[in-house]
Design an enzyme around this catalytic site. Structure first.
Site, PDB file in Angstrom:
ATOM      1  N   LYS A 179       0.842  -1.203   0.000  1.00 41.24           N
ATOM      2  CA  LYS A 179       0.000   0.000   0.000  1.00 41.24           C
ATOM      3  C   LYS A 179       0.879   1.257   0.000  1.00 41.24           C
ATOM      4  O   LYS A 179       2.079   1.179   0.294  1.00 41.24           O
ATOM      5  CB  LYS A 179      -0.914  -0.014   1.233  1.00 41.24           C
ATOM      6  CG  LYS A 179      -0.160  -0.038   2.561  1.00 41.24           C
ATOM      7  CD  LYS A 179      -1.071  -0.384   3.734  1.00 41.24           C
ATOM      8  CE  LYS A 179      -0.290  -0.424   5.040  1.00 41.24           C
ATOM      9  NZ  LYS A 179      -1.106  -0.912   6.162  1.00 41.24           N
ATOM     10  N   TYR A 202      15.238  30.099   9.087  1.00 36.98           N
ATOM     11  CA  TYR A 202      14.017  30.774   9.553  1.00 36.98           C
ATOM     12  C   TYR A 202      13.940  30.785  11.070  1.00 36.98           C
ATOM     13  O   TYR A 202      14.268  29.796  11.737  1.00 36.98           O
ATOM     14  CB  TYR A 202      12.788  30.046   9.028  1.00 36.98           C
ATOM     15  CG  TYR A 202      12.486  30.310   7.575  1.00 36.98           C
ATOM     16  CD1 TYR A 202      12.168  31.588   7.126  1.00 36.98           C
ATOM     17  CD2 TYR A 202      12.507  29.264   6.663  1.00 36.98           C
ATOM     18  CE1 TYR A 202      11.875  31.818   5.786  1.00 36.98           C
ATOM     19  CE2 TYR A 202      12.207  29.481   5.323  1.00 36.98           C
ATOM     20  CZ  TYR A 202      11.895  30.764   4.899  1.00 36.98           C
ATOM     21  OH  TYR A 202      11.609  30.981   3.579  1.00 36.98           O
TER      22      TYR A 202
HETATM   23  C1  LIG Z   1      -0.364  -1.839   6.905  1.00 37.16           C
HETATM   24  C2  LIG Z   1      -0.956  -3.147   7.278  1.00 37.16           C
HETATM   25  C3  LIG Z   1      -0.174  -4.306   7.300  1.00 37.16           C
HETATM   26  C4  LIG Z   1       1.333  -4.280   7.195  1.00 37.16           C
HETATM   27  O1  LIG Z   1       1.822  -3.847   8.442  1.00 37.16           O
HETATM   28  P1  LIG Z   1       3.372  -3.675   8.783  1.00 37.16           P
HETATM   29  O2  LIG Z   1       3.397  -3.283  10.198  1.00 37.16           O
HETATM   30  O3  LIG Z   1       3.873  -2.598   7.880  1.00 37.16           O
HETATM   31  O4  LIG Z   1       4.037  -4.982   8.506  1.00 37.16           O
HETATM   32  C5  LIG Z   1      -0.820  -5.525   7.486  1.00 37.16           C
HETATM   33  N1  LIG Z   1      -2.163  -5.574   7.688  1.00 37.16           N
HETATM   34  C6  LIG Z   1      -2.931  -4.465   7.736  1.00 37.16           C
HETATM   35  C7  LIG Z   1      -4.383  -4.582   7.990  1.00 37.16           C
HETATM   36  C8  LIG Z   1      -2.352  -3.217   7.548  1.00 37.16           C
HETATM   37  O5  LIG Z   1      -3.127  -2.114   7.608  1.00 37.16           O
END
Ligand SMILES: *Cc1c(COP(=O)(O)O)cnc(C)c1O
Length: 341
Positions: free
Chosen positions: A33, A239
């Site tokens: 993702k 800044y």
């Molecule tokens: C993002 C996610 C993962 C992967 O998690 P990591 O901690 O990055 O390994 C797995 N399952 C779900 C439902 C997630 O939202």
């Protein structure tokens, strides 16, 4: 070159996948993702498929459509956000499997795609997405899901009592389920085989982040030094004049800033590296530029490393007051990206 150079090691990603796969008693999928955690879906997903991943997870249907175009017809692609209004055509055309997570989603899927496969997401205590026990019980006479999953809220803390509580709840809710089961992301794999069930879902560990301490680093980010200047005691940098030199200093100005995802919260706290020598950030991170103290270097290199062998994503995250996941997914669009492996 005036932009940062982001080197992404696809070989390291493949080795991290294989290392997690070797630790797991289940089939290992890959979570890609958010553009493969900011590292580039179109390069990362084929590398993971070549390493052996056959099932992939993304957050939303739009990502699934893109991933289908990249990987072709064979892999199974699951949508963690489930079946949202407006997703039907994308789910059907790209043959994506939504992980239904609420009664309304189940109804929507049955109405619009009655013959298409779906998974079910159960809530075992995180209270983010997932069916509650009563909603789930009400569905048990309907068509069978192809996968039943839940997600752990505290898997990065092995001693947290919620891990065992969620495991117990998942077992109770799936006692009569014949579909394959999935509970563990990266942290859950590290909790041991009790948590693995049929399919694990690692994300961050593939990309070199905690809690997978043995992960190989994947990203290296070098920022070009645009100029070097000498400042006198009492002069300020950046800044807000939040850095004031207590003695004469040499300051390098590097190309890269919060518009590139270099979090502003590192201001006055983080470091860049010249080889193995840490160089403190002087004052505030601005949109495109960062001032860095290089007084202690014999020679100032052409580039300073923000990510590299001496500072990984979790060290940067510590300085920024966040987690490695956010450092990775913030990596900006302006960098010159080079893929190796
Ligand atoms: C993002 C996610 C993962 C992967 O998690 P990591 O901690 O990055 O390994 C797995 N399952 C779900 C439902 C997630 O939202």
């Amino acid at each position: 070159m005036a932009t940062g150079i982001l080197d992404i090691d696809l070989g390291a990603i493949a080795r991290n996948w294989r290392a997690l796969d070797a630790m797991s008693t289940a089939e290992t999928s890959a979570v890609v993702k958010a553009d493969a955690y900011g590292l580039g879906l179109s390069r990362v997903a084929p590398a993971l498929a070549a390493a052996g991943a056959r099932r992939f997870f993304v957050a939303v249907a739009e990502e699934g459509v893109t991933l289908r175009g990249i990987l072709g017809h064979a892999p199974e692609i699951f949508i963690l956000g489930g079946h949202m209004a407006g997703d039907t055509q994308a789910l059907r055309d790209a043959r994506l499997v939504p992980m239904l997570n609420a009664p309304e989603q189940v109804a929507r899927h049955r109405d619009s795609l009655p013959d298409a496969p779906f998974g079910i997401q159960l809530d075992t205590g995180m209270n983010r997405l997932g069916l509650e026990p009563a909603d789930w019980a009400a569905l048990r006479d309907g068509p069978s899901p192809v996968l039943v999953m839940s997600h752990l809220a505290c898997a990065d803390e092995p001693g947290h009592p919620q891990n065992a509580a969620q495991l117990r709840s998942f077992r109770e809710m799936t006692a009569e389920v014949s579909a394959p089961l999935s509970l563990a992301a990266t942290g859950g794999i590290l909790l041991g085989p009790d948590y693995h069930f049929d399919l694990t879902r690692p994300g961050v560990g593939l990309y070199g982040g905690l809690p997978f301490e043995a992960a190989e680093p994947v990203a290296r980010l070098a920022l070009p030094v645009i100029q070097v200047r000498e400042i006198a005691a009492g002069e300020s940098v950046g800044y807000g004049a939040s850095f004031v030199a207590g003695r004469p200093e040499r300051i390098a100005t590097v190309s890269g800033g919060y518009a590139d995802g270099l979090l502003r919260s590192q201001s006055g706290r983080g470091h860049l590296y010249a080889g193995n020598i840490a160089c403190p950030i002087a004052g505030r991170v601005s949109m495109d530029l960062i001032g860095v103290v290089v007084t202690h270097l014999d020679t100032v290199p052409d580039r300073l490393d923000m990510l590299g062998p001496h500072q990984g994503v979790d060290a940067v995250a510590d300085a920024a007051g966040t987690i490695g996941y956010e450092v990775l997914t913030s990596l900006g669009a302006r960098y010159h990206r080079r893929y190796t492996g």
